[in-house]
Write an enzyme that holds these catalytic residues in place. Sequence first.
Site, PDB file in Angstrom:
ATOM      1  N   ARG A 121       8.184  -0.015 -34.320  1.00  0.00           N
ATOM      2  CA  ARG A 121       8.925  -1.171 -33.851  1.00  0.00           C
ATOM      3  C   ARG A 121       8.295  -1.702 -32.564  1.00  0.00           C
ATOM      4  O   ARG A 121       7.544  -0.996 -31.891  1.00  0.00           O
ATOM      5  CB  ARG A 121      10.415  -0.880 -33.703  1.00  0.00           C
ATOM      6  CG  ARG A 121      10.777   0.250 -32.770  1.00  0.00           C
ATOM      7  CD  ARG A 121      12.228   0.706 -32.954  1.00  0.00           C
ATOM      8  NE  ARG A 121      13.193  -0.307 -32.581  1.00  0.00           N
ATOM      9  CZ  ARG A 121      14.181  -0.726 -33.380  1.00  0.00           C
ATOM     10  NH1 ARG A 121      14.318  -0.237 -34.585  1.00  0.00           N
ATOM     11  NH2 ARG A 121      15.035  -1.618 -32.958  1.00  0.00           N
ATOM     12  N   LYS A 144      20.191  -4.577 -30.578  1.00  0.00           N
ATOM     13  CA  LYS A 144      21.304  -5.531 -30.668  1.00  0.00           C
ATOM     14  C   LYS A 144      22.530  -5.012 -29.929  1.00  0.00           C
ATOM     15  O   LYS A 144      23.268  -5.779 -29.329  1.00  0.00           O
ATOM     16  CB  LYS A 144      21.643  -5.795 -32.132  1.00  0.00           C
ATOM     17  CG  LYS A 144      20.790  -6.881 -32.738  1.00  0.00           C
ATOM     18  CD  LYS A 144      21.276  -7.257 -34.119  1.00  0.00           C
ATOM     19  CE  LYS A 144      20.863  -6.231 -35.130  1.00  0.00           C
ATOM     20  NZ  LYS A 144      21.069  -6.614 -36.521  1.00  0.00           N
ATOM     21  N   GLU A 193      20.863  -7.158 -40.453  1.00  0.00           N
ATOM     22  CA  GLU A 193      22.310  -7.085 -40.594  1.00  0.00           C
ATOM     23  C   GLU A 193      22.903  -8.217 -39.748  1.00  0.00           C
ATOM     24  O   GLU A 193      22.543  -8.344 -38.567  1.00  0.00           O
ATOM     25  CB  GLU A 193      22.808  -5.723 -40.097  1.00  0.00           C
ATOM     26  CG  GLU A 193      24.284  -5.564 -40.310  1.00  0.00           C
ATOM     27  CD  GLU A 193      24.832  -4.222 -39.830  1.00  0.00           C
ATOM     28  OE1 GLU A 193      24.058  -3.336 -39.446  1.00  0.00           O
ATOM     29  OE2 GLU A 193      26.077  -4.097 -39.846  1.00  0.00           O
TER      30      GLU A 193
HETATM   31  P1  ATP Z   1      18.640  -3.232 -33.451  1.00  0.00           P
HETATM   32  O1  ATP Z   1      17.985  -1.921 -33.126  1.00  0.00           O
HETATM   33  O2  ATP Z   1      18.301  -4.324 -32.519  1.00  0.00           O
HETATM   34  O3  ATP Z   1      20.104  -3.113 -33.672  1.00  0.00           O
HETATM   35  P2  ATP Z   1      18.324  -3.153 -36.194  1.00  0.00           P
HETATM   36  O4  ATP Z   1      17.187  -2.416 -36.769  1.00  0.00           O
HETATM   37  O5  ATP Z   1      19.632  -2.490 -36.258  1.00  0.00           O
HETATM   38  O6  ATP Z   1      17.961  -3.659 -34.775  1.00  0.00           O
HETATM   39  P3  ATP Z   1      18.485  -4.959 -38.325  1.00  0.00           P
HETATM   40  O7  ATP Z   1      19.276  -6.187 -38.403  1.00  0.00           O
HETATM   41  O8  ATP Z   1      18.845  -3.836 -39.200  1.00  0.00           O
HETATM   42  O9  ATP Z   1      18.507  -4.551 -36.835  1.00  0.00           O
HETATM   43  O10 ATP Z   1      16.935  -5.267 -38.453  1.00  0.00           O
HETATM   44  C1  ATP Z   1      16.357  -6.033 -39.460  1.00  0.00           C
HETATM   45  C2  ATP Z   1      14.924  -5.636 -39.598  1.00  0.00           C
HETATM   46  O11 ATP Z   1      14.244  -5.841 -38.379  1.00  0.00           O
HETATM   47  C3  ATP Z   1      14.777  -4.172 -39.959  1.00  0.00           C
HETATM   48  O12 ATP Z   1      13.869  -4.059 -41.021  1.00  0.00           O
HETATM   49  C4  ATP Z   1      14.241  -3.556 -38.708  1.00  0.00           C
HETATM   50  O13 ATP Z   1      13.391  -2.504 -39.019  1.00  0.00           O
HETATM   51  C5  ATP Z   1      13.495  -4.701 -38.042  1.00  0.00           C
HETATM   52  N1  ATP Z   1      13.474  -4.530 -36.596  1.00  0.00           N
HETATM   53  C6  ATP Z   1      14.524  -4.385 -35.769  1.00  0.00           C
HETATM   54  N2  ATP Z   1      14.123  -4.186 -34.506  1.00  0.00           N
HETATM   55  C7  ATP Z   1      12.761  -4.209 -34.525  1.00  0.00           C
HETATM   56  C8  ATP Z   1      11.746  -4.063 -33.537  1.00  0.00           C
HETATM   57  N3  ATP Z   1      12.036  -3.855 -32.262  1.00  0.00           N
HETATM   58  N4  ATP Z   1      10.456  -4.147 -33.929  1.00  0.00           N
HETATM   59  C9  ATP Z   1      10.147  -4.384 -35.210  1.00  0.00           C
HETATM   60  N5  ATP Z   1      11.051  -4.527 -36.190  1.00  0.00           N
HETATM   61  C10 ATP Z   1      12.344  -4.438 -35.865  1.00  0.00           C
HETATM   62 MG    MG Z   2      19.689  -1.629 -38.373  1.00  0.00          MG
END
Ligand code: ATP
Ligand code: MG
Length: 583
Positions: free
Chosen positions: A289, A299, A63
């Site tokens: 993750r 984030k 996102e």
């Molecule tokens: P955050 O928890 O930092 O806000 P998010 O999952 O909301 O991360 P997205 O932009 O939705 O952020 O993530 C894009 C992709 O990256 C998703 O498929 C998510 O599963 C993956 N992702 C995010 N954080 C991790 C992590 N710590 N380890 C592995 N994959 C991750």
């Molecule tokens: Mg997300």
Amino acid sequence: MANTGKKKTALLERTTVIDTLEQEILIQEESKQLKPSHFIRDRIYTDLTSGNTPKIITRFPPEPNGYLHIGHAKSICLNFGMAEEFNGFCILRLDDTNPTKEDTEYSQAIQEDVCWLGFGSATDTSYTSDYFEKLYSWAVYLIEQGKAYVDDLTADEIRNYRGTLKSPGCDSPFRDRIVEENLELFANMRAGVFTDGEKVLRAKIDMKSGNINMRDPVIYRILHSTHPRTRDQWCIYPTYDFAHGQSDAIECITHSLCTLEFADHRPLYDWLIESLPISSKPKQIEFARLNMTYTVLSKRKLSELVSGGYVHGWDDPRMPTLRGMRRRGIPAVAIRDFINRIGVARADSIVEYEYLEFCIREFLNKTADRRMAVLNPLKLVIENYPNYMEEELEATNNPEDSSAGKRLVPFGRELYIEHDDFMEIPAKKYFRLAPGKEVRLRYAYYVTCTGVIKEADGRIKEIRCSYDPESRGGNTPDGRRVKGTIHWVSAKHSVSAEIRRFSHLFTVENPGAEDDFLSVLNPDSMKVISGAKIEPSLSNSEIGRPFQFERLGYFTSDPDGTSVHPVFNEIVSLKDSWKKLQK
Ligand code: ATP
Ligand code: MG
């Protein structure tokens, strides 16, 4: 290792000429042998060899509401890596369904960071907003099938009606609206008749389901907000659950790899795919993750660090963002290597930050040129070295890589050495400089300390030495040995520099587990050394090019610096503190 690399190149060359499935399988077979196996690789391999999936297509769907961090790198390496390995392809999809939080600044940065990490290109980029019209038509389809309804309950009421993990939810009083009424209301939602939150569209599944995600999830909400791409064309936006699987289907994604927190959403993902007139059937597969010690990978939390001024921006070298790591000088190759080594599992775990440092050191040791820099300078005067004389001494750029060549380092009567490399009253086993003791100056001569000059307050001001002209280059004709070798720079030729050294951003291993993660910030995570002296060849060094400062660590030039006032960031110290490896 080198052999594996060659084998892989040969493999890649061959993949360009294969045209039969048999050959393709053979190559996958070989490719599999080169990499440590994990359940996603095994699953893809089985799908390809069983003929279920002719070609794999994956996606990385961030996102655009913040910058990417090293957790995202795991997902990028997995999605792009699997596609590359199995001769499929991967799409970078910007999941831009919430205009209140998103920005083109983030979209651009995400694309750049993915490229920097070594994957993707502009042609592979898509946006969920490209599919808004299609997603809307699918929402209408669900209504027509009696599988979605417009609800007037407020967000709080919806939450209360939803029930809990222990108690079932109850139906909204608007659940049984007839199809025509729903169609009209939904069209009016799109037309802007209602205010934010006044109505939502919900999938009609089962308010008593054991899985809360199946209790009539909201699939469209009203947001009167200008979207960075579609501007004011829409005032309703699909939720993550509705947009995600359907975008996967539109892009013919075969393996939708996501993190474990989405496992409970999988029944909904499948329900939507089954309920809509979609021929492609993407499969969601979850993996753990990445979590790392002494940092946070969320984030929201990273954004708090930036907005609260606890760090100097998203690209602060202490941040676990790809921007921050890049500015710190961590090479993309080392990050990919780290991600590759930690593997992919189904159970959550926390990886030691030191493991990343180990991977960085391993890469930089082979590739970074050596230079000399003195962080805490102490003047050394060679009394028997003529005043008028200057020399250029040959120094090896990288003992691990003969192709890196040699360079000339200026030498003179007055030098700087590290304060730490001199002790007036030497401790036991101290083999560096002390009164009457002889050491080797790296690439230069043997010197013996002949005296110490002090300030009025007793602090050491400079030290006096004599040198052995026969020992040029570091050896003497009589084969005399010294135990200590120290680094130095010429006082006349060296350049003053600012050096920034870093330690963990937090004082505890798992700051994310604290009630207030800000309360465990490390106040000493950045130390600025302003009076360092560096070899002149470093004064114009390219930003991001890593160097090993001999006996100190790896450093790179920071964009805050200029040729008059260079600034260097410490990438990682030399010391290998990854305890487990030493066991
Ligand atoms: P955050 O928890 O930092 O806000 P998010 O999952 O909301 O991360 P997205 O932009 O939705 O952020 O993530 C894009 C992709 O990256 C998703 O498929 C998510 O599963 C993956 N992702 C995010 N954080 C991790 C992590 N710590 N380890 C592995 N994959 C991750
Ligand atoms: Mg997300």
